[in-house]
Design an enzyme around this catalytic site. Structure first.
Site, PDB file in Angstrom:
ATOM      1  N   ASP A 199       0.797  -1.221   0.000  1.00  0.00           N
ATOM      2  CA  ASP A 199       0.000   0.000   0.000  1.00  0.00           C
ATOM      3  C   ASP A 199       0.833   1.277   0.000  1.00  0.00           C
ATOM      4  O   ASP A 199       0.313   2.364   0.236  1.00  0.00           O
ATOM      5  CB  ASP A 199      -0.938   0.010   1.209  1.00  0.00           C
ATOM      6  N   CYS A 202       4.690  -0.247   2.990  1.00  0.00           N
ATOM      7  CA  CYS A 202       5.126  -1.603   3.341  1.00  0.00           C
ATOM      8  C   CYS A 202       6.416  -1.622   4.160  1.00  0.00           C
ATOM      9  O   CYS A 202       6.552  -2.419   5.090  1.00  0.00           O
ATOM     10  CB  CYS A 202       5.272  -2.462   2.091  1.00  0.00           C
ATOM     11  N   HIS A 323       9.143  -3.840  -2.927  1.00  0.00           N
ATOM     12  CA  HIS A 323       8.234  -4.175  -1.817  1.00  0.00           C
ATOM     13  C   HIS A 323       9.050  -4.761  -0.670  1.00  0.00           C
ATOM     14  O   HIS A 323      10.057  -5.453  -0.885  1.00  0.00           O
ATOM     15  CB  HIS A 323       7.192  -5.185  -2.293  1.00  0.00           C
TER      16      HIS A 323
END
Length: 330
Positions: A199, A202, A323
């Protein structure tokens, strides 16, 4: 009178060609921009050997990430344009067939043998053409400019499609390869990946999760981690500004750095190594970052008396970009 493109498969083919050309132009610009950014980073090194090493590693990472993203975008666009590719192939075949038929009809008409031609180009048509050739009277009808442009666009798209398909075929499933490499690194550490929502928060969420696992503090949130990182950045500008550059490749001004800190604290901007450094020093804890293809990176290694936090860094977990996940004991 200006030539007007005829309706049919040419329209999506032309659009698809333009989309591919636009993507290739953007890729070339991004490569040029990255080269300028790396050059600017190298100029900030001076005689600092450690900083030179850090900049070289950062440059290699940025180049690799850009190349992998370009390959992924090419493959994704190619998949989206498959219907247009099929139209292009059909259009090429139809154009060639129509051109042959038009030439045959023109020759036959001028030779006075129209009645001998069959609609499907049968043997009577072929014999008529041979008769005209023998008489030395063959004259082919030249296609007009609009037809030539359409044909050229179709052929260009087909060539681009084949090149893109070849590039995509030579690329590997980077997410699968990365997941396997990280799993191999985690096995001897008795760690497993805990998925964190992608989102924009992270990295901060992963650190907050680690504080719950390693320090028993389950109250921390990504918002608190953002505030903590931004506060440390603001209080130590000289430690971070030399490693931050703007879109022109120039070192941040004080005003740009202030805006950067505000973004760290109050937006969903992704966190990276700069913010990890700030958090490690603010928390006075080492943070271990496990990622594929390189040894585990440790920031805040000077805090040897504190239990480290463990996160994993994934370049290919999602199509949007990098990520972070939290790493838990098996």
């Amino acid at each position: 009178m200006a030539d007007t493109p005829a309706p049919g498969p040419q329209a999506p083919v032309v659009v698809a060609t333009e989309i591919l050309e636009d993507q290739q132009a953007r890729h070339r610009k991004e490569i040029k921009d990255l080269t300028g950014k790396i050059t600017a980073l190298k100029k900030t090194v001076g005689g600092n050997k450690q900083k030179k090493k850090d900049v070289q590693a950062q440059a290699a990472l940025m180049e690799r990430e850009l190349a992998e993203r370009h390959a992924r975008e090419t493959a994704e666009l190619l998949a989206q344009l498959e219907p247009a590719a099929a139209s292009a192939t059909a259009a090429i075949e139809a154009t060639q067939k129509n051109a042959s038929a038009a030439a045959a009809n023109t020759i036959a008409e001028e030779a006075g043998v129209v009645g001998l031609l069959a609609e499907d180009g049968s043997s009577s048509q072929q014999q008529a053409l041979l008769d005209v050739d023998d008489a030395g009277g063959e004259r082919k009808k030249r296609p007009n400019k609009a037809q030539l442009r359409k044909q050229r666009k179709i052929e260009e798209f087909e060539a681009m499609r084949r090149a893109a398909a070849e590039e995509a075929a030579n690329s590997v499933n980077t997410k699968e390869v990365e997941d396997e490499a990280i799993a191999e690194l985690l096995a001897p550490l008795n760690l497993r990946v805990k998925q964190i929502p992608p989102d924009g928060h992270c990295m901060y969420s992963a650190i907050a999760d680690q504080l719950g696992v390693r320090a028993g503090d389950h109250t921390k949130t990504y918002k608190e981690m953002r505030t903590l990182a931004a506060g440390f950045l603001r209080s130590h500008p000289d430690d971070f500004i030399p490693f931050l550059v703007n879109s022109n490749g120039d070192m941040f001004t004080e005003e740009e750095f202030a805006l950067y800190c505000n973004e760290v604290e109050g937006s969903a901007a992704w966190g990276g190594q700069t913010e990890l450094q700030a958090l490690a020093r603010a928390l006075r804890r080492p943070i271990h970052i496990v990622q594929a293809g390189t040894p585990t990176l440790v920031v805040g290694e000077q805090f040897t008396t504190s239990e480290p936090l463990f996160v994993s860094y994934h370049k290919h977990a999602y199509g949007l970009g990098a990520h972070y996940n939290s790493l838990l004991p098996v």
